[in-house]
Design an enzyme around this catalytic site. Structure first.
Site, PDB file in Angstrom:
ATOM      1  N   HIS A 131       0.851  -1.180   0.000  1.00 38.03           N
ATOM      2  CA  HIS A 131       0.000   0.000   0.000  1.00 38.03           C
ATOM      3  C   HIS A 131       0.889   1.233   0.000  1.00 38.03           C
ATOM      4  CE1 HIS A 131      -3.377  -2.654   0.913  1.00 38.03           C
ATOM      5  NE2 HIS A 131      -2.569  -3.253   1.738  1.00 38.03           N
ATOM      6  N   TYR A 143      -5.445   3.302  -8.579  1.00 41.76           N
ATOM      7  CA  TYR A 143      -3.979   3.359  -8.520  1.00 41.76           C
ATOM      8  C   TYR A 143      -3.300   2.232  -9.293  1.00 41.76           C
ATOM      9  CZ  TYR A 143      -4.161  -0.091  -4.660  1.00 41.76           C
ATOM     10  OH  TYR A 143      -4.379  -1.203  -3.884  1.00 41.76           O
ATOM     11  N   ASP A 168      -0.951 -11.135  -1.310  1.00 42.01           N
ATOM     12  CA  ASP A 168      -1.136 -11.158   0.142  1.00 42.01           C
ATOM     13  C   ASP A 168      -2.589 -11.087   0.606  1.00 42.01           C
ATOM     14  OD1 ASP A 168       0.533  -7.879   0.384  1.00 42.01           O
ATOM     15  OD2 ASP A 168      -1.143  -8.555  -0.853  1.00 42.01           O
TER      16      ASP A 168
END
Lengths: 996, 284
Positions: A280, A540, A310
């Protein structure tokens, strides 16, 4: 290009004339801007040099002399200018320079060598930036609240916010409350009632706490160098983690880093530089690790740290084989499910699902009100979680706590009841699935002699058999939503030794009940709001300004909408994130790709080192501490001391985590101190349309609210300054500033059709109107359930992955839900770790591993924290540490918390709030004990995500006082043929902590 | 005259601590002259949450109680203050004058709700101001209300009689009414925190298998008070009686189900109790 200018410029004479006029106009603009804006006058005073703008053939041109803050210019060609801007033709120059600036024209000119920049990068880059500052001088932004207070906006991992600033300091940070001009909210009518969400955004604790993070005493305010590191002498790698630091200047720091980049490439060859980031980032598309960072590293050549999937582990390595969904990394799609759930659903089973704590992903508390609606409608809720989690606590309902790491035992037993009591959708199974009979035989015990009865399950997972039967009957008789993971396709249960089989069984259970039929789908109203998916705003994962078509989702849409210079890494080498220590210490390892393109992407194994490449010798760590987030993390601390790592640079915001192991530390600023642009909870790419967790789509300009603290700088600026030293600054920034990039991204979205740039800059946010009811996206999997062509608005799967007909069926070979997976039959049908259909496989670290279990009889689970966003918000003296349920203050130190059942506490004579050591063969962590009934005896709970790594002795081999529970978790992958975290199969013991 | 009241729904508080953090955000590093001086960076803020687990694995719940200044109608802090350092506004909000109250430690000690925090940095007692400085600027809510995700915190601008009516209609309670200070912070579902539950599960054996019993009639009676309540078990055989006083002595649970022998269980109620699984046997 301006249409009139374009037409006139077809004549070379006219083009040359206009070019000359433009060059003269530039001189005039310098003077005028400097007179009007003192900051620009000061800017001009920063450097003295001559810059020439001319045509390639030198027939036309003008040069500008900057001296003492004054600009004077002359027509013609200077004999030795410092910087030269060259155009192939006047027409080309006009296309680039005449406002409004057309970046596509600039890029086209650069790519065809019709535009060039000569001269030292420090000067040429400064000049291009100065042009930008001139064109943007006087730009107004933010809303004046009166009395010297400005209201800005920015965005975060926990919602978009208003930021009130006075005298250059942040006064307050609040959620965004909409005003009368913002688009109306949607309404869903269900069961005779109307449901409309509140007209504001929600905010997570890790966002509400941000002021204390920005002004934290732990901020890195200047570059630093390890005192016993000398790039030209002794490097002392063995002292990493214990050395002190001294302050150095930016020039010194950047020179060391740039020189080391050159040196390792020169001495070792390509591949020697390793870079990794966290999963992140502080929010903002342009500053993201998939954006500016990628563009920089692609231009130097680097070995990337490959991320394991993950959030998705068992869904990616397991569930995907049953239904495809590779572009979601094995997770389901979720269109239209809020409305369907409100209208049709009769029960929600939350299975390893705590959206109140995790916010789905990035969606603050948007889903909370929708779950409150479900409760108001009388929809039953069941919570399956070894921990009585925050969603269970708020909404109530039956709580079932399976023993950790028992995967699909409970699910198989539910299937057993459905089969033996005819409680599943036989017609759906017959028509929409394949392989059921074989799996059914396994469930009934015809294959291994063990019928997967509720009694069998009780022996494994510990839920009373009667409760399993009751749940199975309720579920089989009611239209049920299965929330598997807080966000569908997540869930701590997918991250343990049995994670694959758990996730696989979630799909199989829904396959038995009719996935996609009314009221029968995945989720908990956390996803699937009736917002407009047709309004384009990138997430993003679409790569921002990275230029990386291969490594991001840039090619899907953003590359056409925001054309940019492409960037491409030339190093075909990768290090799996969970094996970085082995790669460094042992010099070799292997991994499996996280590849979302197609199901078979995950079968590809790669070796490190890759053939022909240098092993890693330099580690450029970009934020993200592994100590509190990966597994068996003492390995990462030990790795740093190796002389195999010749140089370590760490670019971070706070002095925490792994910063203490670096040779050089570069201080980055927060996203409140720089420009960016983004949307609320919009990831794009692997979680397409993730903004459907939000009650409103909110696009936000992330104002630069305050100046960077101390000498900290934006990551973009740090990378640009390094790029200047390495000769590619123009390719990195395309000659424009971060603010310019925000405008470019704005232009690339559908915002210009709705709001002007000026208005957007002033107000700071835009609420995308919700579509009319009849234009809402249809419900996911409904078309599949009814055997119609796919009708949900996503480009997934890719056309090649359809078998019968494009858009018909699922991504699987049969096009149907597969109980027996054709992909696994092709790949490795005899893999005992991943059988072709989901079976119960006892955890390789759990209550059956007797020798280990005898020594470490407590099963630790480490879910995502309640208050912080992994490490974001924790430590660094933020206010989160004052929250009693986050850390406990004992003798002035804030300890992490481990939650123990009262019986386990009693047996160990551990009382509430006492210090304890949690330990196994991998290491030890000192925690404060919380005695609770929220876990069953034998289960212990502590969050992952500590930002603080504070070993009481030698880093990497002494107990950690900071709270990095990830020191205790196994580094073994879920299955050998994967690159995965199995954190929640972890055996520990706990005892009172006695200081040595 | 309309006054400000806060209503807090205990059943809707999920301990996210946004209220705690929003309060710190508004007051740490900010000086609101005439309203409040800055709050220190570390240490308690002016709203906090107490947690209480009730029951025993596997039947438990958790209740969270947000606590802050009660803005009492008859505030003991005002009585203890000298020089009018603590006063009540016409809208009911109780204010500590940040300048006048300097050094007056007795103001902090006087609060029976422990809501006044001593700021050692500025030597001043401090507490929740109900964001009066924002309300006076036109805000219609406090910072804690704005950041609360569930609507657990709400503000009401009502005549006192109107608030009384609301409290009666929604069964709102004040905390520790015996202190007789006249709090204007009301709680809904307060019993989730202050009272206890008695719960259990009903099951039976059919052949060799255990099965939950749905629809059994369970009644609760207390020694002395007779029958209190009754309900039927859900699909998991669970029953739960709530809003029972702690330490209220002996209670009898009686379980009846067609075709089965009636069972009774005695419980000595101190705190919340899970009586476990009660098996019914068939009538012979």
């Amino acid at each position: 290009m301006n249409a009139i200018v374009s037409r006139l410029a077809r004549s070379k004479t006219l083009a040359d004339f206009m070019f000359s006029v433009l060059l003269l106009g530039l001189d005039w603009m310098f003077g005028r801007t400097a007179r009007r804006y003192p900051f620009f006058k000061a800017r001009l005073g920063e450097k003295d040099f001559v810059v020439q703008i001319r045509l390639k053939d030198r027939s036309k041109g003008r040069y500008y002399a900057l001296k003492g803050g004054e600009v004077s210019s002359r027509s013609g060609v200077h004999e030795s200018p410092d910087v030269t801007v060259i155009f192939g033709s006047s027409r080309c120059a006009l296309s680039v320079l005449v406002p409004p600036r057309d970046q596509l024209a600039t890029i086209n000119a650069m790519k065809s060598f019709q535009m060039g920049l000569e001269g030292p990068e420090e000067l040429s880059s400064w000049f291009m930036e100065t042009l930008s500052l001139m064109l943007n001088a006087g730009v107004q932004y933010g809303t004046d609240m009166g009395d010297g207070e400005m209201r800005y906006t920015t965005n975060s991992n926990g919602g978009p916010v208003f930021v009130y600033v006075r005298d250059g300091r942040i006064v307050r940070i609040t959620p965004i409350e909409f005003d009368g001009k913002d688009a109306p909210s949607w309404t869903v009518s269900a069961r005779g009632r109307s449901f409309t969400p509140p007209r504001q955004t929600t905010i997570s604790p890790h966002t509400q706490v941000f002021k204390s993070m920005i002004y934290s005493p732990d901020r890195l305010l200047y570059p630093m160098k390890r005192t016993d590191f000398d790039a030209n002498g002794a490097r002392n790698p063995q002292n990493r983690g214990i050395s002190g630091y001294e302050r150095i200047t930016w020039d010194e720091a950047l020179d060391i880093v740039a020189d080391e980049i050159k040196r390792v490439k020169r001495v070792h060859g390509p591949g020697a530089i390793l870079n990794g980031s966290g999963s992140h980032h502080l929010w903002g598309i342009l500053g993201y690790w998939l954006s500016a960072r990628l563009r920089f590293f692609n231009n130097i050549g680097w070995t990337p740290v490959g991320h394991n999937p993950d959030s998705w582990e068992g869904w990616y390595w397991g569930a995907m084989h049953h239904w495809g969904q590779s572009m979601h990394l094995g997770a389901p799609e979720s269109y239209g499910t809020v409305e369907d759930c409100l209208k049709e659903c009769e029960m929600v089973v939350f299975w390893s699902s705590d959206p109140e704590a995790t916010g789905g992903v990035y969606a603050a508390f948007e889903g909370t009100v929708r779950r409150q609606w479900l409760k108001e409608l009388g929809i039953a809720m069941v919570h399956i979680d070894p921990f009585y989690n925050h969603t269970a606590a708020l909404f109530g309902g039956k709580w079932l706590a399976p023993r950790p790491a028992t995967g699909n035992a409970l699910a198989l037993a539910i299937a057993y009841v459905w089969i033996t009591e005819d409680l599943y959708d036989k017609a759906y199974v017959a028509d929409r699935t394949v392989g059921f009979d074989q799996w059914k035989a396994y469930i009934l015990g015809e294959e291994d002699g063990i019928a997967k009865t509720p009694e069998w399950q009780e022996h494994e997972a510990g839920i009373p058999a009667k409760d399993v039967r009751a749940l199975a009957r309720l579920w089989g008789r009611r239209k049920t939503y299965l929330a598997a993971g807080g966000l569908s396709g997540f869930g701590g249960a997918c991250r343990d030794a049995t994670g694959n089989e758990w996730a696989r069984s979630m799909v199989c259970l829904m396959a038995m009940q009719g996935l996609g039929k009314p009221g029968i789908n995945m989720g908990s109203a956390q996803q699937g709001t009736p917002i407009d998916t047709g309004f384009y705003f990138p997430g993003y994962a679409e790569g921002g300004l990275s230029g990386d078509i291969a490594g991001t989702a840039l090619g899907v849409a953003l590359y056409q909408r925001m054309p940019q210079l492409a960037s491409a890494n030339t190093v075909y080498q990768e290090v799996p994130r969970l094996r970085i220590p082995e790669a460094i210490l042992e010099g070799h390892t292997h991994g499996y790709f996280t590849d979302s393109k197609t199901i078979e992407g995950q079968f590809r194994r790669y070796e490190y080192p890759a053939p022909g490449y240098s092993p890693v010798r330099m580690y450029y760590k970009y934020g993200g501490s592994h100590m509190g987030t990966m597994c068996d993390t003492n390995r990462y601390a030990r790795m740093y001391r190796s002389s195999n790592l010749e140089f370590v640079v760490n670019q971070s915001i706070w002095f925490e985590g792994e910063a203490r192991f670096a040779d050089v530390i570069l201080p980055a600023c927060t996203n409140f101190e720089r420009w960016d642009i983004s949307e609320f909870a919009n990831c794009g790419g692997y979680i397409q349309h993730s903004f459907n967790q939000c009650n409103h789509r909110v696009a936000v300009i992330q104002h630069k609210c305050i100046e960077p603290l101390g000498e900290s700088r934006s990551d973009f600026r740090i990378f640009l300054d390094l790029a200047k030293r390495l000769g590619f600054s123009a390719m990195f920034s395309e000659g424009i500033t971060e603010f310019d990039w925000c405008k470019r991204l704005f232009d690339a979205t559908d915002l210009p059709g709705a709001i002007s740039w000026k208005d957007f800059l002033k107000k700071g946010y835009y609420v995308v109107p919700a579509p009319k009811e009849e234009e809402r996206a249809p419900v996911s999997f409904r078309a599949f359930a009814e055997d119609r062509l796919k009708d949900t608005p996503e480009i997934a799967p890719l056309p090649a992955d359809y078998t019968e007909q494009t858009f018909r069926g699922l991504q699987t070979q049969s096009g149907k839900l597969e109980f027996v997976c054709s992909s696994l039959k092709r790949y490795d049908p005899d893999d005992p770790e991943r059988p072709v259909m989901t079976k119960y496989i006892p955890a390789w670290e759990g209550h059956h591993t007797k020798e280990l279990y005898d020594r470490y009889p407590l099963q630790l689970i480490t879910p995502h924290p309640r208050y912080s966003f992994h490490t974001m918000g924790d430590g660094k003296q933020s206010w989160l540490n004052e929250i009693k349920d986050h850390r406990t203050r004992i003798d002035g130190y804030y300890y992490w918390i481990v939650r123990i059942n009262s019986k386990d506490g009693e047996a160990r004579e551990i009382g509430e709030g006492e210090l304890v050591k949690v330990f196994n063969d991998r290491g030890a962590v000192i925690c404060a004990a919380r005695i609770t009934e929220r876990v069953r005896p034998g289960t212990v709970h502590s969050y992952e995500g500590s930002a603080v790594y504070d070993p009481i002795g030698e880093p990497g081999s002494s107990p950690d006082r900071g709270g990095c529970m990830n020191i205790l978790t196994p580094s073994r992958p879920i299955i050998k043929k994967s690159h995965s975290i199995a954190a929640n199969s972890c055996l520990v013991q706990i005892e009172k902590w006695r200081r040595p | 005259m309309k006054e400000r009241y806060l209503v807090i729904d205990v059943a809707q508080c999920e301990n996210c601590n946004n209220c705690f953090l929003a309060c710190k955000d508004e007051h740490v590093g900010n000086d609101w002259p005439g309203y409040a001086g800055p709050q220190p960076n570390t240490g308690p803020s002016w709203i906090c949450i107490e947690a209480r687990e009730r029951g025993e694995y596997p039947m438990i719940d958790v209740a969270y109680l947000p606590l802050l200044c009660m803005h009492c109608a008859d505030p003991p802090c005002a009585k203890a203050a000298k020089d009018g350092a603590v006063y009540k506004r016409p809208d009911g909000i109780v204010m500590i004058d940040p300048l006048k109250a300097k050094g007056q430690t007795q103001v902090a000690k006087a609060c029976p709700y422990h809501a006044v925090v001593w700021n050692a940095e500025t030597d001043t007692p401090q507490k929740c101001t109900m964001c009066a400085h924002l309300l006076d600027r036109g805000w219609d809510k406090t910072r804690c209300i704005q950041s609360c995700p569930t609507g657990a915190l709400t503000m009401h601008l009502l005549e006192p009689a109107g608030m009384e009516a609301l409290a009666a209609a929604q069964d709102l309670r004040v905390l520790s009414p015996e202190k007789r200070t006249g709090p204007r912070v009301y709680y809904r579902h307060l019993y989730r925190y202050t009272h206890c539950f008695i719960g259990g599960s009903v099951a039976t054996r059919i052949e060799s298998r255990e099965e939950c019993v749905e629809g059994a009639r369970v009644s609760l009676a207390s020694d002395g008070k007779g029958r209190l309540a009754s309900q039927t078990t859900d699909a998991f055989g669970d029953f739960r009686f709530d809003n029972i006083e702690e330490n209220s002595g002996r209670h009898i649970i009686r379980i009846e189900h067609a075709g089965h022998k009636t069972e009774t269980v005695g419980v000595d109620v101190r705190k919340s109790t899970y009586v476990g699984t009660i098996f019914l046997s068939r009538d012979s």
